[in-house]
Design an enzyme around this catalytic site. Structure first.
Site, mmCIF file in Angstrom:
data_model
loop_
_atom_site.group_PDB
_atom_site.id
_atom_site.type_symbol
_atom_site.label_atom_id
_atom_site.label_comp_id
_atom_site.label_asym_id
_atom_site.label_seq_id
_atom_site.Cartn_x
_atom_site.Cartn_y
_atom_site.Cartn_z
ATOM 1 N N SER A 124 0.692 -1.220 -0.098
ATOM 2 C CA SER A 124 -0.112 -0.023 -0.180
ATOM 3 C C SER A 124 0.935 1.378 -0.053
ATOM 4 O O SER A 124 1.927 1.167 0.578
ATOM 5 C CB SER A 124 -0.857 0.167 1.275
ATOM 6 O OG SER A 124 -1.665 1.229 1.488
ATOM 7 N N TYR A 148 -1.317 -0.724 10.829
ATOM 8 C CA TYR A 148 -1.657 -1.409 9.398
ATOM 9 C C TYR A 148 -0.472 -1.071 8.408
ATOM 10 O O TYR A 148 0.065 -2.115 7.890
ATOM 11 C CB TYR A 148 -2.980 -0.756 9.093
ATOM 12 C CG TYR A 148 -3.168 -1.091 7.376
ATOM 13 C CD1 TYR A 148 -3.461 -2.430 6.921
ATOM 14 C CD2 TYR A 148 -2.911 -0.139 6.393
ATOM 15 C CE1 TYR A 148 -3.411 -3.062 5.586
ATOM 16 C CE2 TYR A 148 -3.192 -0.457 5.100
ATOM 17 C CZ TYR A 148 -3.247 -1.883 4.455
ATOM 18 O OH TYR A 148 -3.754 -2.228 3.306
ATOM 19 N N LYS A 152 2.537 -3.460 6.767
ATOM 20 C CA LYS A 152 2.784 -3.811 5.293
ATOM 21 C C LYS A 152 4.192 -3.260 4.878
ATOM 22 O O LYS A 152 4.923 -4.064 4.348
ATOM 23 C CB LYS A 152 1.944 -2.648 4.346
ATOM 24 C CG LYS A 152 0.595 -3.354 4.248
ATOM 25 C CD LYS A 152 0.335 -4.319 3.416
ATOM 26 C CE LYS A 152 -1.154 -4.857 3.603
ATOM 27 N NZ LYS A 152 -1.221 -6.286 2.805
HETATM 28 P P1 NAD Z 1 -10.592 -7.608 1.165
HETATM 29 O O1 NAD Z 1 -10.875 -7.470 2.828
HETATM 30 O O2 NAD Z 1 -11.824 -7.297 0.397
HETATM 31 O O3 NAD Z 1 -9.704 -8.977 0.795
HETATM 32 C C1 NAD Z 1 -9.035 -9.658 1.672
HETATM 33 C C2 NAD Z 1 -9.171 -11.004 1.739
HETATM 34 O O4 NAD Z 1 -8.431 -11.612 2.445
HETATM 35 C C3 NAD Z 1 -10.676 -11.327 2.070
HETATM 36 O O5 NAD Z 1 -11.242 -12.320 1.237
HETATM 37 C C4 NAD Z 1 -10.422 -11.914 3.427
HETATM 38 O O6 NAD Z 1 -11.571 -13.013 3.653
HETATM 39 C C5 NAD Z 1 -9.184 -12.604 3.294
HETATM 40 N N1 NAD Z 1 -8.716 -12.824 4.321
HETATM 41 C C6 NAD Z 1 -8.293 -11.837 5.657
HETATM 42 N N2 NAD Z 1 -7.731 -12.377 6.723
HETATM 43 C C7 NAD Z 1 -7.557 -13.709 6.230
HETATM 44 C C8 NAD Z 1 -6.588 -14.980 6.609
HETATM 45 N N3 NAD Z 1 -6.199 -14.795 8.181
HETATM 46 N N4 NAD Z 1 -6.579 -15.874 6.105
HETATM 47 C C9 NAD Z 1 -7.280 -16.165 4.906
HETATM 48 N N5 NAD Z 1 -7.736 -15.119 4.126
HETATM 49 C C10 NAD Z 1 -7.910 -13.985 4.848
HETATM 50 O O7 NAD Z 1 -9.616 -6.524 0.910
HETATM 51 P P2 NAD Z 1 -9.033 -5.853 -0.506
HETATM 52 O O8 NAD Z 1 -9.430 -4.629 -0.651
HETATM 53 O O9 NAD Z 1 -9.407 -6.818 -1.478
HETATM 54 O O10 NAD Z 1 -7.523 -5.989 -0.413
HETATM 55 C C11 NAD Z 1 -6.662 -6.843 -0.567
HETATM 56 C C12 NAD Z 1 -5.126 -6.505 -0.216
HETATM 57 O O11 NAD Z 1 -4.743 -5.370 -0.625
HETATM 58 C C13 NAD Z 1 -5.136 -6.364 1.414
HETATM 59 O O12 NAD Z 1 -3.833 -7.072 1.848
HETATM 60 C C14 NAD Z 1 -5.066 -4.991 1.655
HETATM 61 O O13 NAD Z 1 -4.175 -4.570 2.687
HETATM 62 C C15 NAD Z 1 -4.317 -4.539 0.237
HETATM 63 N N6 NAD Z 1 -4.710 -3.062 0.118
HETATM 64 C C16 NAD Z 1 -5.820 -2.805 -0.160
HETATM 65 C C17 NAD Z 1 -6.195 -1.455 -0.253
HETATM 66 C C18 NAD Z 1 -7.703 -0.966 -0.379
HETATM 67 O O14 NAD Z 1 -7.921 0.338 -0.369
HETATM 68 N N7 NAD Z 1 -8.602 -1.826 -0.855
HETATM 69 C C19 NAD Z 1 -5.273 -0.601 -0.524
HETATM 70 C C20 NAD Z 1 -3.928 -0.876 -0.251
HETATM 71 C C21 NAD Z 1 -3.500 -2.073 -0.156
HETATM 72 C C1 UD1 Z 2 -7.167 5.359 3.953
HETATM 73 C C2 UD1 Z 2 -6.222 4.774 4.635
HETATM 74 C C3 UD1 Z 2 -4.996 4.299 4.399
HETATM 75 C C4 UD1 Z 2 -5.365 3.312 3.192
HETATM 76 C C5 UD1 Z 2 -6.228 3.742 2.106
HETATM 77 C C6 UD1 Z 2 -6.739 2.648 1.240
HETATM 78 C C7 UD1 Z 2 -6.594 6.281 6.816
HETATM 79 C C8 UD1 Z 2 -6.240 7.449 7.568
HETATM 80 N N1 UD1 Z 2 -5.957 5.951 5.817
HETATM 81 O O1 UD1 Z 2 -6.189 6.619 3.061
HETATM 82 O O2 UD1 Z 2 -3.940 3.855 5.294
HETATM 83 O O3 UD1 Z 2 -4.453 2.551 2.390
HETATM 84 O O4 UD1 Z 2 -7.553 4.313 2.687
HETATM 85 O O5 UD1 Z 2 -7.354 2.969 0.031
HETATM 86 O O6 UD1 Z 2 -7.409 5.482 7.193
HETATM 87 N N2 UD1 Z 2 -13.111 11.311 3.331
HETATM 88 C C9 UD1 Z 2 -14.151 12.044 3.662
HETATM 89 N N3 UD1 Z 2 -15.156 11.509 4.016
HETATM 90 C C10 UD1 Z 2 -15.386 10.003 4.260
HETATM 91 C C11 UD1 Z 2 -14.230 9.147 3.893
HETATM 92 C C12 UD1 Z 2 -13.057 9.961 3.475
HETATM 93 O O7 UD1 Z 2 -14.232 13.341 3.230
HETATM 94 O O8 UD1 Z 2 -16.380 9.548 4.797
HETATM 95 C C13 UD1 Z 2 -11.948 11.825 2.804
HETATM 96 C C14 UD1 Z 2 -10.751 11.705 3.598
HETATM 97 O O9 UD1 Z 2 -10.505 12.883 4.426
HETATM 98 C C15 UD1 Z 2 -9.517 11.759 2.211
HETATM 99 C C16 UD1 Z 2 -10.399 11.223 0.978
HETATM 100 O O10 UD1 Z 2 -11.657 11.277 1.280
HETATM 101 O O11 UD1 Z 2 -9.105 13.100 1.897
HETATM 102 C C17 UD1 Z 2 -10.055 9.562 0.680
HETATM 103 O O12 UD1 Z 2 -9.918 8.954 1.882
HETATM 104 P P1 UD1 Z 2 -10.113 7.358 1.958
HETATM 105 O O13 UD1 Z 2 -10.824 6.796 1.053
HETATM 106 O O14 UD1 Z 2 -10.341 6.912 3.491
HETATM 107 O O15 UD1 Z 2 -8.663 7.058 1.560
HETATM 108 P P2 UD1 Z 2 -7.240 7.656 2.474
HETATM 109 O O16 UD1 Z 2 -7.190 8.780 3.322
HETATM 110 O O17 UD1 Z 2 -6.112 7.771 0.976
#
Ligand code: NAD
Ligand code: UD1
Length: 338
Positions: A124, A148, A152
Site C-alpha cells: 500500500s 496497518y 505492510k
Molecule cells: P478485502 O478485505 O476485500 O480482501 C482480503 C481477503 O483476505 C478477504 O477475502 C478476506 O476474507 C481474506 N482474509 C483476511 N484474513 C485472512 C486470513 N487470516 N486468512 C485467509 N484469508 C484472509 O481487501 P481488499 O481491498 O481486496 O485488499 C486486498 C489486499 O490489498 C489487502 O492485503 C490489503 O491490505 C491490500 N490493500 C488494499 C487497499 C484498499 O484500499 N482496498 C489499499 C492498499 C492495499
Molecule cells: C485510507 C487509509 C490508508 C489506506 C487507504 C486505502 C486512513 C487514515 N488511511 O487512506 O491507510 O491505504 O485508505 O485506500 O484511514 N473522506 C471524507 N469522508 C469520508 C471518508 C473519506 O471526506 O467519509 C476523505 C478523506 O479525508 C480523504 C479522502 O476522502 O481526503 C480519501 O479517504 P479514504 O478513502 O479513507 O482514503 P485515504 O485517506 O487515502
C-alpha cells in the site's frame, strides 16, 4: 500458468480472478472469508464461465497453507489475504501483525516447501507515511504512521529478505494508491461489512440511500478546493497490473516495489461531483472536521510501473463512478442479497 491466490474472494482479489481466468490461467483461491463472501467467487465463475479450486483456510494456519500450496504446486502466488482497516489496526494490532506479517512468513515458508519462487504482494502507498515530496516515487522514505501501515512495511522487508536469500526468486511489491470502482458488469464490487471507512464506498451508500449524507473531512487543506486529494485507481486497472506483475516476475529475479496509481490527484469534492453525474442525483454532504492522520494530498509517480510492467491505468474517474454505481444500485446490500 498455475496461480495460487490468497484472499481471492475479497474486493481486489475477485477482480483479479476475473482477469486471471479470462487470460486462461489455472487458479487456486485460499481464503478464510473473514472479510468476504463465497458469493463473490460464484459470480466470478458466472462472469468468466471458468472454474477454480477453493481452499477455505487461514494464512495463520501453517499446516493448511503448506498442504494447499504443495497440493496445487503453483508457478506463482498473488498474496492479497490480510486485514486492512487502519482504525481497527490501532485497537487490535497483534491480530494485524499475526495476519499480515506472520501470515506472509507462513506463505513464504510454504512456497519454499512447494518450490514456488514467484510472488506478487498487495502492499500500500500507506507505507510512505507523510509525504516529504510529491508525487510519491518508490524511493520515498518508508515511514508508516499506523500499525496497518507498519505490517505492510514489515511484510515488504520479509519478502525482500526472502527474495535475496532464494536463488532465482522474484517478488513484486505492488503499492496500491486508492482502489475504487467495480467490474463493468456490476456483478462484483466492494462490499464493506460495516460503516465504510473509505470515501468511495461511503459515497456509493449515500447514493443508494443506505446513509443519509457524506461527511467531508475538512475543506481547509492546501488543495484546489480545500478538500483532500488522492490518487484513485480503478480496480479493473489494478487487476490488470497484477497480470503485468506476474508476467514481469517470469522474466526478472529479485524484489521490486512498484506504485500502482494513475498519477492524478482527485479531490473529495471532485469525486462527489463525478459520482453525482454517474448516478444522476445529488449526494448530500456536510463539512466535518479533519480526520486525524489524514494528509492533504497523495498521488503516485507512475514511471516505474510503465517501465518495468509496461502497464498504465486506462480508466478514469467517470469510469470508476459509473461502475461503482452500477454495482451499488444493482446490489444495494452487497453480496448479502444472494
Ligand atoms: P478485502 O478485505 O476485500 O480482501 C482480503 C481477503 O483476505 C478477504 O477475502 C478476506 O476474507 C481474506 N482474509 C483476511 N484474513 C485472512 C486470513 N487470516 N486468512 C485467509 N484469508 C484472509 O481487501 P481488499 O481491498 O481486496 O485488499 C486486498 C489486499 O490489498 C489487502 O492485503 C490489503 O491490505 C491490500 N490493500 C488494499 C487497499 C484498499 O484500499 N482496498 C489499499 C492498499 C492495499
Ligand atoms: C485510507 C487509509 C490508508 C489506506 C487507504 C486505502 C486512513 C487514515 N488511511 O487512506 O491507510 O491505504 O485508505 O485506500 O484511514 N473522506 C471524507 N469522508 C469520508 C471518508 C473519506 O471526506 O467519509 C476523505 C478523506 O479525508 C480523504 C479522502 O476522502 O481526503 C480519501 O479517504 P479514504 O478513502 O479513507 O482514503 P485515504 O485517506 O487515502
Amino acid at each position: 500458468m498455475k496461480v495460487f491466490v490468497t484472499g481471492g474472494a475479497g474486493y481486489i482479489g475477485s477482480h483479479t480472478l476475473v482477469a486471471l481466468l479470462a487470460a486462461g490461467h489455472e487458479v487456486c483461491v485460499y481464503d478464510n472469508f473473514d472479510n468476504s463472501s463465497p458469493v463473490a467467487l460464484a459470480r466470478v465463475r458466472q462472469l468468466t464461465n471458468r472454474d477454480m479450486a477453493v481452499v477455505e483456510a487461514d494464512v495463520r494456519d501453517n499446516d493448511a497453507l503448506t498442504r494447499a500450496l504443495t497440493d496445487f504446486a503453483p508457478d506463482a502466488v498473488v498474496h492479497f489475504a490480510g486485514l486492512k482497516a487502519v482504525g481497527e489496526s490501532n485497537d487490535i494490532p497483534l491480530r494485524y501483525y499475526q495476519t499480515n506479517v506472520t501470515g506472509t512468513m507462513n506463505l513464504l515458508a510454504a512456497m519454499d516447501a512447494a518450490r514456488c519462487k514467484r510472488i506478487v504482494f498487495s502492499s500500500s502507498a500507506t507505507v510512505y507515511g507523510e509525504a516529504q515530496y510529491l508525487p510519491f516515487d518508490e524511493e520515498h522514505p518508508i515511514a508508516p504512521t499506523n500499525p496497518y501501515g507498519r505490517t505492510k512495511a514489515m511484510a515488504e522487508s520479509v519478502i525482500g529478505d526472502w527474495a535475496s536469500a532464494t536463488p532465482d526468486a522474484s517478488a513484486v511489491l505492488l503499492r496500491y494508491f486508492n482502489p475504487v470502482g467495480a467490474h463493468e458488469s456490476g456483478r462484483i464490487g466492494e462490499d464493506p461489512q460495516d460503516i465504510p471507512n473509505n470515501l468511495m464506498p461511503f459515497v456509493a451508500q449515500v447514493a443508494v440511500g443506505r446513509r443519509a449524507k457524506l461527511s467531508i473531512f475538512g475543506d481547509d487543506y492546501d488543495t484546489r478546493d480545500g478538500t483532500g486529494e488522492r490518487d484513485y485507481i480503478h480496480v479493473v486497472d489494478l487487476a490488470a497490473a497484477h497480470l503485468a506483475a506476474l508476467e514481469y516476475s517470469a522474466r526478472a529475479v529479485g524484489c521490486e516495489a512498484i506504485n500502482v496509481g494513475t498519477g492524478q490527484g482527485i479531490t473529495v469534492k471532485e469525486l462527489v461531483a463525478a459520482y453525482e453525474a454517474a448516478c444522476g442525483q445529488p449526494i448530500a454532504v456536510e463539512i466535518a472536521p479533519r480526520r486525524p492522520g489524514d494528509v492533504a494530498s497523495s498521488y503516485a509517480a507512475t514511471t516505474k510501473a510503465e517501465r518495468l510492467l509496461n502497464w498504465c491505468a486506462a480508466l478514469d474517474v467517470d469510469d470508476m463512478c459509473a461502475n461503482s454505481w452500477l454495482w451499488q444500485s444493482e446490489n444495494p446490500m452487497g453480496f448479502e442479497g444472494d
